[in-house]
Design an enzyme around this catalytic site. Structure first.
Site, PDB file in Angstrom:
ATOM      1  N   HIS A   1      -2.331   2.091  -6.040  1.00  0.00           N
ATOM      2  CA  HIS A   1      -2.808   0.688  -5.748  1.00  0.00           C
ATOM      3  C   HIS A   1      -3.047  -0.065  -7.021  1.00  0.00           C
ATOM      4  CE1 HIS A   1      -4.574  -0.531  -1.835  1.00  0.00           C
ATOM      5  NE2 HIS A   1      -5.436  -1.276  -2.536  1.00  0.00           N
TER       6      HIS A   1
ATOM      7  N   TYR B   1      -9.271 -11.878  -6.524  1.00  0.00           N
ATOM      8  CA  TYR B   1      -8.265 -12.178  -7.540  1.00  0.00           C
ATOM      9  C   TYR B   1      -8.571 -13.289  -8.196  1.00  0.00           C
ATOM     10  CZ  TYR B   1      -6.059  -8.045  -5.435  1.00  0.00           C
ATOM     11  OH  TYR B   1      -5.821  -6.492  -4.982  1.00  0.00           O
TER      12      TYR B   1
ATOM     13  N   ARG C   1      -0.252  -2.713  -6.643  1.00  0.00           N
ATOM     14  CA  ARG C   1      -0.686  -3.682  -5.658  1.00  0.00           C
ATOM     15  C   ARG C   1      -1.642  -4.800  -6.150  1.00  0.00           C
ATOM     16  NH1 ARG C   1      -1.132  -4.658   0.106  1.00  0.00           N
ATOM     17  NH2 ARG C   1      -3.239  -5.197   0.799  1.00  0.00           N
TER      18      ARG C   1
ATOM     19  N   ARG D   1       0.912  -1.099  -0.063  1.00  0.00           N
ATOM     20  CA  ARG D   1       0.193   0.041   0.138  1.00  0.00           C
ATOM     21  C   ARG D   1       0.888   1.334   0.010  1.00  0.00           C
ATOM     22  NH1 ARG D   1      -2.417  -3.336   4.284  1.00  0.00           N
ATOM     23  NH2 ARG D   1      -4.337  -4.082   3.736  1.00  0.00           N
TER      24      ARG D   1
ATOM     25  N   HIS E   1      -4.254  -9.027   3.907  1.00  0.00           N
ATOM     26  CA  HIS E   1      -5.509  -9.178   4.208  1.00  0.00           C
ATOM     27  C   HIS E   1      -5.916  -9.795   5.359  1.00  0.00           C
ATOM     28  CE1 HIS E   1      -6.397  -8.502  -0.399  1.00  0.00           C
ATOM     29  NE2 HIS E   1      -6.071  -7.186   0.320  1.00  0.00           N
TER      30      HIS E   1
ATOM     31  N   LYS F   1      -2.192  -2.000   8.033  1.00  0.00           N
ATOM     32  CA  LYS F   1      -3.262  -1.584   8.881  1.00  0.00           C
ATOM     33  C   LYS F   1      -3.474  -2.089  10.068  1.00  0.00           C
ATOM     34  CE  LYS F   1      -6.170  -0.697   4.816  1.00  0.00           C
ATOM     35  NZ  LYS F   1      -7.643  -0.798   3.871  1.00  0.00           N
TER      36      LYS F   1
END
Length: 299
Positions: free
Chosen positions: A245, A280, A248, A149, A271, A173
């Site tokens: 992004h 994906y 990514r 990110r 994630h 995150k």
């Protein structure tokens, strides 16, 4: 308890108890400010502890009327649920009114991706005659090669780059750390930047451990990375809606297309849920479909 006091306590809880990053704390508190704004517009002027499920649903309807998209509404609901969980933990409420608050269904949009050829073209468009050229090349190589990110890229530390084992430690995150493999091209670009250019910069105090710096020795902003990507996309004539992004997304898509295990991709992307990574597999199906259309003799 009034709203300002509740919001202040909630921010302290997020920061100290849940150890969330400043960006996450600000996002949650900003969403709560919207709820406060809604409460202030009502005739009853209820405090946070007096809100019911009916009141919260009224707030979501109000947010919807303001034109906020489902993904934004979903994020706001997540913030509200975290807030009432905090009030419950602090024994300020007996029951959580947000427990049955429904999250709007979000239609998943398949993200734009770049082909390997597109990425090579963008990297080739960087002017390496300028000192920042070597840095910008390293930025793109690391961003794509590790699926980072923007915030993870700008916060990457030299002490977390381990070329001997070909891994970097990334803070994602919620301040969660993960180890991500780093390939040869990215390592090579990083080595040139750090050993040939970065060493000659007068680095600002407190920024000494950051990998990517501007000419004044300060950390790069997220805005700069966005501008760099947009500029290189224009130089190479790419028509897609490209942002940092996108690199990514391309990282993950190319791994899945190549047969990578979805759990491994989830781990590398950081994630929390496998369902986030599953998008994906849809991209992979689109790739397979387009391959059949293009190459099958009956098409």
């Amino acid at each position: 308890m009034d709203w300002p006091k509740a919001i202040k306590g909630f921010k302290a809880y997020l920061k100290l108890e849940r150890s969330l990053a400043p960006n996450s704390v600000n996002a949650y508190s900003n969403d709560l400010e919207k709820l406060y704004q809604y409460a202030d517009l009502q005739e009853t002027k209820k405090s946070p502890t007096e809100f019911s499920l009916h009141d919260l649903r009224g707030f979501i309807n109000w947010v919807n009327e303001l034109g906020m998209i489902p993904s934004t509404q979903s994020r706001i609901i997540s913030g509200i649920k975290a807030f009432y969980k905090y009030l419950l933990i602090e024994d300020l409420i007996a029951a959580d009114p947000s427990e049955l608050l429904e999250t709007p269904k979000i239609q998943r949009k398949l993200p734009d991706t770049l082909s390997i050829h597109d990425i090579d073209k963008m990297i080739a468009a960087i002017d390496l005659s300028k000192p920042e050229g070597t840095r910008n090349r390293a930025i793109l190589e690391v961003m794509y090669g590790c699926g980072l990110r923007v915030s993870e890229l700008t916060e990457l530390k030299l002490s977390n780059v381990h070329p001997d084992i070909e891994f970097i430690k990334v803070t994602g995150k919620g301040s969660k750390e993960r180890l991500v493999p780093i390939g040869g091209e990215a390592l090579k670009a990083l080595k040139i930047w750090t050993e040939q250019v970065r060493v000659h910069i007068d680095i600002k105090k407190g920024e000494e451990d950051l990998v990517f710096l501007n000419r004044r020795g300060s950390r790069l902003s997220r805005v700069y990375i966005f501008m760099l990507v947009k500029q290189l996309a224009e130089l190479t004539g790419l028509r897609k809606d490209i942002s940092p992004h996108t690199f990514r997304h391309s990282f993950a898509t190319h791994l899945v297309e190549g047969g990578a295990d979805l759990r491994a991709v989830q781990e590398m992307l950081g994630h929390e849920s496998i369902t986030t990574t599953e998008i994906y597999t849809h991209l992979d199906r689109e790739y397979l479909k387009s391959t059949i259309i293009e190459f099958h003799p009956r098409n």
